[in-house]
Design a protein around this motif. Sequence first.
Motif, PDB file in Angstrom:
ATOM      1  N   MET A   1       0.835  -1.205   0.000  1.00 51.55           N
ATOM      2  CA  MET A   1       0.000   0.000   0.000  1.00 51.55           C
ATOM      3  C   MET A   1       0.872   1.258   0.000  1.00 51.55           C
ATOM      4  O   MET A   1       0.610   2.206  -0.744  1.00 51.55           O
ATOM      5  CB  MET A   1      -0.931   0.014   1.213  1.00 51.55           C
ATOM      6  CG  MET A   1      -1.853   1.208   1.262  1.00 51.55           C
ATOM      7  SD  MET A   1      -3.094   1.216  -0.034  1.00 51.55           S
ATOM      8  CE  MET A   1      -4.154  -0.068   0.543  1.00 51.55           C
ATOM      9  N   ALA A   2       1.904   1.267   0.825  1.00 51.40           N
ATOM     10  CA  ALA A   2       2.820   2.410   0.872  1.00 51.40           C
ATOM     11  C   ALA A   2       3.496   2.609  -0.478  1.00 51.40           C
ATOM     12  O   ALA A   2       3.640   3.744  -0.949  1.00 51.40           O
ATOM     13  CB  ALA A   2       3.856   2.204   1.971  1.00 51.40           C
ATOM     14  N   ALA A   3       3.911   1.511  -1.109  1.00 51.94           N
ATOM     15  CA  ALA A   3       4.586   1.595  -2.404  1.00 51.94           C
ATOM     16  C   ALA A   3       3.649   2.121  -3.492  1.00 51.94           C
ATOM     17  O   ALA A   3       4.021   2.995  -4.286  1.00 51.94           O
ATOM     18  CB  ALA A   3       5.140   0.229  -2.792  1.00 51.94           C
ATOM     19  N   ALA A   4       2.427   1.596  -3.513  1.00 52.54           N
ATOM     20  CA  ALA A   4       1.477   2.004  -4.548  1.00 52.54           C
ATOM     21  C   ALA A   4       1.106   3.477  -4.427  1.00 52.54           C
ATOM     22  O   ALA A   4       1.189   4.238  -5.400  1.00 52.54           O
ATOM     23  CB  ALA A   4       0.226   1.128  -4.482  1.00 52.54           C
ATOM     24  N   LEU A   5       0.698   3.886  -3.234  1.00 53.89           N
ATOM     25  CA  LEU A   5       0.287   5.282  -3.054  1.00 53.89           C
ATOM     26  C   LEU A   5       1.473   6.234  -3.119  1.00 53.89           C
ATOM     27  O   LEU A   5       1.392   7.303  -3.719  1.00 53.89           O
ATOM     28  CB  LEU A   5      -0.466   5.438  -1.738  1.00 53.89           C
ATOM     29  CG  LEU A   5      -1.836   4.769  -1.711  1.00 53.89           C
ATOM     30  CD1 LEU A   5      -2.453   4.865  -0.323  1.00 53.89           C
ATOM     31  CD2 LEU A   5      -2.757   5.367  -2.748  1.00 53.89           C
ATOM     32  N   GLY A   6       2.586   5.848  -2.495  1.00 48.77           N
ATOM     33  CA  GLY A   6       3.778   6.697  -2.534  1.00 48.77           C
ATOM     34  C   GLY A   6       4.264   6.932  -3.944  1.00 48.77           C
ATOM     35  O   GLY A   6       4.657   8.047  -4.310  1.00 48.77           O
ATOM     36  N   GLY A   7       4.233   5.887  -4.760  1.00 51.05           N
ATOM     37  CA  GLY A   7       4.648   6.038  -6.155  1.00 51.05           C
ATOM     38  C   GLY A   7       3.743   6.979  -6.928  1.00 51.05           C
ATOM     39  O   GLY A   7       4.209   7.835  -7.687  1.00 51.05           O
ATOM     40  N   ARG A   8       2.448   6.841  -6.712  1.00 48.22           N
ATOM     41  CA  ARG A   8       1.498   7.729  -7.404  1.00 48.22           C
ATOM     42  C   ARG A   8       1.657   9.177  -6.960  1.00 48.22           C
ATOM     43  O   ARG A   8       1.633  10.099  -7.768  1.00 48.22           O
ATOM     44  CB  ARG A   8       0.072   7.274  -7.182  1.00 48.22           C
ATOM     45  CG  ARG A   8      -0.271   6.025  -7.943  1.00 48.22           C
ATOM     46  CD  ARG A   8      -1.740   5.665  -7.764  1.00 48.22           C
ATOM     47  NE  ARG A   8      -2.048   4.458  -8.482  1.00 48.22           N
ATOM     48  CZ  ARG A   8      -2.532   4.438  -9.724  1.00 48.22           C
ATOM     49  NH1 ARG A   8      -2.726   5.569 -10.361  1.00 48.22           N
ATOM     50  NH2 ARG A   8      -2.804   3.294 -10.307  1.00 48.22           N
ATOM     51  N   TRP A   9       1.815   9.365  -5.645  1.00 46.54           N
ATOM     52  CA  TRP A   9       1.983  10.733  -5.139  1.00 46.54           C
ATOM     53  C   TRP A   9       3.283  11.350  -5.638  1.00 46.54           C
ATOM     54  O   TRP A   9       3.313  12.528  -5.980  1.00 46.54           O
ATOM     55  CB  TRP A   9       1.927  10.739  -3.615  1.00 46.54           C
ATOM     56  CG  TRP A   9       0.564  10.447  -3.069  1.00 46.54           C
ATOM     57  CD1 TRP A   9      -0.636  10.732  -3.649  1.00 46.54           C
ATOM     58  CD2 TRP A   9       0.261   9.812  -1.835  1.00 46.54           C
ATOM     59  NE1 TRP A   9      -1.669  10.314  -2.836  1.00 46.54           N
ATOM     60  CE2 TRP A   9      -1.151   9.753  -1.726  1.00 46.54           C
ATOM     61  CE3 TRP A   9       1.036   9.299  -0.802  1.00 46.54           C
ATOM     62  CZ2 TRP A   9      -1.790   9.187  -0.620  1.00 46.54           C
ATOM     63  CZ3 TRP A   9       0.393   8.730   0.297  1.00 46.54           C
ATOM     64  CH2 TRP A   9      -0.998   8.680   0.380  1.00 46.54           C
ATOM     65  N   ALA A  10       4.348  10.571  -5.670  1.00 51.71           N
ATOM     66  CA  ALA A  10       5.632  11.090  -6.162  1.00 51.71           C
ATOM     67  C   ALA A  10       5.517  11.463  -7.645  1.00 51.71           C
ATOM     68  O   ALA A  10       5.990  12.528  -8.057  1.00 51.71           O
ATOM     69  CB  ALA A  10       6.737  10.065  -5.940  1.00 51.71           C
ATOM     70  N   ARG A  11       4.892  10.604  -8.449  1.00 52.72           N
ATOM     71  CA  ARG A  11       4.735  10.901  -9.880  1.00 52.72           C
ATOM     72  C   ARG A  11       3.840  12.120 -10.109  1.00 52.72           C
ATOM     73  O   ARG A  11       3.987  12.811 -11.114  1.00 52.72           O
ATOM     74  CB  ARG A  11       4.178   9.682 -10.622  1.00 52.72           C
ATOM     75  CG  ARG A  11       5.205   8.580 -10.804  1.00 52.72           C
ATOM     76  CD  ARG A  11       4.727   7.486 -11.745  1.00 52.72           C
ATOM     77  NE  ARG A  11       3.504   6.813 -11.325  1.00 52.72           N
ATOM     78  CZ  ARG A  11       3.440   5.836 -10.418  1.00 52.72           C
ATOM     79  NH1 ARG A  11       4.548   5.424  -9.811  1.00 52.72           N
ATOM     80  NH2 ARG A  11       2.288   5.277 -10.106  1.00 52.72           N
ATOM     81  N   ALA A  12       2.948  12.380  -9.156  1.00 47.09           N
ATOM     82  CA  ALA A  12       2.076  13.559  -9.265  1.00 47.09           C
ATOM     83  C   ALA A  12       2.797  14.839  -8.842  1.00 47.09           C
ATOM     84  O   ALA A  12       2.222  15.923  -8.909  1.00 47.09           O
ATOM     85  CB  ALA A  12       0.824  13.364  -8.420  1.00 47.09           C
ATOM     86  N   GLY A  13       4.053  14.701  -8.381  1.00 41.54           N
ATOM     87  CA  GLY A  13       4.840  15.874  -8.041  1.00 41.54           C
ATOM     88  C   GLY A  13       4.882  16.228  -6.570  1.00 41.54           C
ATOM     89  O   GLY A  13       5.398  17.279  -6.203  1.00 41.54           O
ATOM     90  N   HIS A  14       4.356  15.367  -5.716  1.00 38.09           N
ATOM     91  CA  HIS A  14       4.381  15.650  -4.285  1.00 38.09           C
ATOM     92  C   HIS A  14       5.736  15.278  -3.683  1.00 38.09           C
ATOM     93  O   HIS A  14       6.446  14.418  -4.202  1.00 38.09           O
ATOM     94  CB  HIS A  14       3.258  14.881  -3.576  1.00 38.09           C
ATOM     95  CG  HIS A  14       1.899  15.292  -4.033  1.00 38.09           C
ATOM     96  ND1 HIS A  14       1.369  16.534  -3.776  1.00 38.09           N
ATOM     97  CD2 HIS A  14       0.975  14.635  -4.770  1.00 38.09           C
ATOM     98  CE1 HIS A  14       0.165  16.629  -4.314  1.00 38.09           C
ATOM     99  NE2 HIS A  14      -0.098  15.481  -4.929  1.00 38.09           N
ATOM    100  N   ASP A  15       6.081  15.934  -2.598  1.00 44.91           N
ATOM    101  CA  ASP A  15       7.312  15.673  -1.858  1.00 44.91           C
ATOM    102  C   ASP A  15       7.018  14.555  -0.856  1.00 44.91           C
ATOM    103  O   ASP A  15       6.388  14.787   0.163  1.00 44.91           O
ATOM    104  CB  ASP A  15       7.760  16.945  -1.142  1.00 44.91           C
ATOM    105  CG  ASP A  15       9.020  16.753  -0.332  1.00 44.91           C
ATOM    106  OD1 ASP A  15       9.737  15.744  -0.533  1.00 44.91           O
ATOM    107  OD2 ASP A  15       9.302  17.612   0.525  1.00 44.91           O
ATOM    108  N   VAL A  16       7.455  13.341  -1.174  1.00 45.03           N
ATOM    109  CA  VAL A  16       7.124  12.156  -0.391  1.00 45.03           C
ATOM    110  C   VAL A  16       8.338  11.680   0.395  1.00 45.03           C
ATOM    111  O   VAL A  16       9.449  11.641  -0.133  1.00 45.03           O
ATOM    112  CB  VAL A  16       6.621  11.022  -1.318  1.00 45.03           C
ATOM    113  CG1 VAL A  16       6.351   9.753  -0.531  1.00 45.03           C
ATOM    114  CG2 VAL A  16       5.385  11.468  -2.083  1.00 45.03           C
ATOM    115  N   THR A  17       8.120  11.334   1.660  1.00 43.94           N
ATOM    116  CA  THR A  17       9.146  10.676   2.465  1.00 43.94           C
ATOM    117  C   THR A  17       8.581   9.354   2.966  1.00 43.94           C
ATOM    118  O   THR A  17       7.383   9.231   3.196  1.00 43.94           O
ATOM    119  CB  THR A  17       9.591  11.530   3.666  1.00 43.94           C
ATOM    120  OG1 THR A  17       8.453  11.822   4.473  1.00 43.94           O
ATOM    121  CG2 THR A  17      10.245  12.814   3.229  1.00 43.94           C
ATOM    122  N   VAL A  18       9.471   8.363   3.114  1.00 49.40           N
ATOM    123  CA  VAL A  18       9.079   7.023   3.539  1.00 49.40           C
ATOM    124  C   VAL A  18       9.839   6.651   4.801  1.00 49.40           C
ATOM    125  O   VAL A  18      11.046   6.901   4.903  1.00 49.40           O
ATOM    126  CB  VAL A  18       9.392   5.986   2.441  1.00 49.40           C
ATOM    127  CG1 VAL A  18       9.081   4.587   2.910  1.00 49.40           C
ATOM    128  CG2 VAL A  18       8.631   6.306   1.173  1.00 49.40           C
TER     129      VAL A  18
END
Length: 87
Positions: free
Chosen positions: A12-29
């Motif tokens: 779930m973290a990988a799927a949503l994090g990947g989408r958010w990152a591709r949308a241009g958001h600043d994501v940290t894991v």
Amino acid sequence: MMRIGILGTGAMAAALGGRWARAGHDVTVAGRSQDKARMLATRLGVRATTVREAVAEVDAAFNAPSPHTSHTPHTGVGCVKRMRGVW
């Protein structure tokens, strides 16, 4: 752009994090395992950090623990609220 902290390193973290990152958001894991967090962050092209840093100074914190670890003290909504100073 939003700053989003993700607690967890699973599907779930990988799927949503990947989408958010591709949308241009600043994501940290972040996760219980720094190695897993670093591997996921590298795969997604985002930053790995500690749990505390992942919920500090973000617009949104997403908690995605695996079902068998959701009872541990460093996961869950209460943990995020305590770290953000809500509790």
